[in-house]
Enzyme design. Structure first.
Site, mmCIF file in Angstrom:
data_model
loop_
_atom_site.group_PDB
_atom_site.id
_atom_site.type_symbol
_atom_site.label_atom_id
_atom_site.label_comp_id
_atom_site.label_asym_id
_atom_site.label_seq_id
_atom_site.Cartn_x
_atom_site.Cartn_y
_atom_site.Cartn_z
ATOM 1 N N CYS A 273 13.823 -3.388 6.104
ATOM 2 C CA CYS A 273 12.375 -3.903 5.456
ATOM 3 C C CYS A 273 12.004 -2.848 6.043
ATOM 4 O O CYS A 273 11.601 -2.146 7.342
ATOM 5 C CB CYS A 273 11.952 -5.175 5.991
ATOM 6 S SG CYS A 273 10.559 -5.282 5.083
ATOM 7 N N GLY B 106 18.107 -3.359 -7.398
ATOM 8 C CA GLY B 106 16.653 -4.654 -7.293
ATOM 9 C C GLY B 106 15.819 -4.442 -8.146
ATOM 10 O O GLY B 106 15.634 -5.246 -9.438
#
Length: 322
Positions: free
Chosen positions: A94, A218
């Site tokens: 992240c 994604g």
């Protein structure tokens, strides 16, 4: 070839995953957006609302944990295993500063010794399988060099690599040269993740990295839900695109209407999706601008219904899907 839906927080939740699985093909499994480990041993059901097994039957799902504490990680991971999940993914990628400054996600990558200690402690008492999603580093792609030996010491199921640094966020180019250098050094199966938004992109990556057989889609898949099917059939020619996309869009609204407390929240979520959907329309910028100005869900639906009606839209260059 194995295709995985990437975890995009605020997008690829259970509503999206189920709607996608009902209307599109090509994805073999999904990694769910991360849940954060919490202090103490009591985990509230609301914390795992996205991972209720009964609601995740349409597509195999791997939960993802964001944590830098071994005890908290173990508590949450074993709870998820007790719910029926066999594999848990550890988020070491992240990039967002609010996460990274707490030494979570990509913020932990400059500290291989701490990653080593957590893996040693967790895998000693973990009841399931562990995979890792990572970047090349937080500040530099060279950070992966110190991480590879750590990963190699443990029985990790697979390593998912997004070949950017954390500070890059999602800007700039993926570093394929750095990915290629670390690929043969890893003893575990490697999954590639990053900027796969066209069939030609995957073909090029597959030719360059023949040892990789699993690919994570994604943002490209959210923008174009037909992407996985296009990859499977090797052609962009798919029938009934308009109607299938319209049905998928309606399924998203229905799902979020049941999940959220009011139409304003549903509208906000759909506006977020159009930040991706609009990329696949010739006049996407104008469409997105109009949608973002919409203040009522009813008005939004009227506009989008007209936009996606094949009797109205087919053949019009201002909103023709590419």
């Amino acid at each position: 070839m194995h295709l995985i839906l990437a975890p995009l927080r605020g997008f690829t939740d259970v509503v999206f995953r189920n709607a996608f699985a009902r209307h599109f093909n090509g994805i073999d499994e999904a990694v769910a957006p991360f849940v954060t480990s919490t202090k103490g041993r009591r985990i509230k059901p609301s914390h795992l609302a996205d991972l209720v097994q009964a609601e995740n039957s349409h597509l195999p799902v791997v939960p993802q944990i964001l944590s830098n504490n071994s005890a908290e990680f173990l508590c949450l991971a074993n709870t998820l295993v007790d719910l029926g999940y066999g594999e848990i993914n550890w988020n070491l990628g992240c990039p967002y500063p609010m996460v990274a400054k707490k030494k979570r996600g990509s913020g932990l990558l400059p500290f291989p010794d701490e990653i080593d200690r957590l893996l040693e402690r967790v895998l000693r008492d973990f009841a399931g399988q562990l995979s890792i999603k990572t970047r090349l580093g937080r500040y530099s792609a060279d950070e992966i060099n110190a991480l590879v030996p750590v990963f190699n010491r443990y029985p990790v199921k697979r390593i998912i690599i997004h070949p950017r640094t954390g500070v890059q966020m999602y800007t700039g180019s993926v570093d394929l040269a750095a990915f290629g250098r670390c690929l043969p050094k890893l003893v575990h199966p490697v999954v590639y993740n990053g900027d796969i938004n066209r069939l030609e992109t995957l073909r090029s990556l597959s030719d360059r990295f023949p040892s990789v057989s699993t690919w994570m889609l994604g943002r490209g898949l959210v923008a174009n839900p037909f992407l996985a099917e296009t990859i499977r059939i090797g052609s962009p020619q798919i029938e009934n695109r308009w109607q299938r996309f319209a049905d998928f869009h309606d399924a998203l609204i229905d799902g979020y209407t049941r999940r959220f407390s009011g139409p304003g929240h549903v509208l906000a979520r759909m506006k977020g999706f159009w930040g991706y959907f609009a990329d696949e329309f010739v006049d996407g910028r104008r469409i997105l601008k109009k949608i973002r100005k919409t203040t009522r869900l009813e008005n939004y639906r009227v506009f989008v219904d007209g936009l996606l009606d094949p009797r109205v839209s087919q053949g019009k260059t201002d909103c023709e899907r590419l």
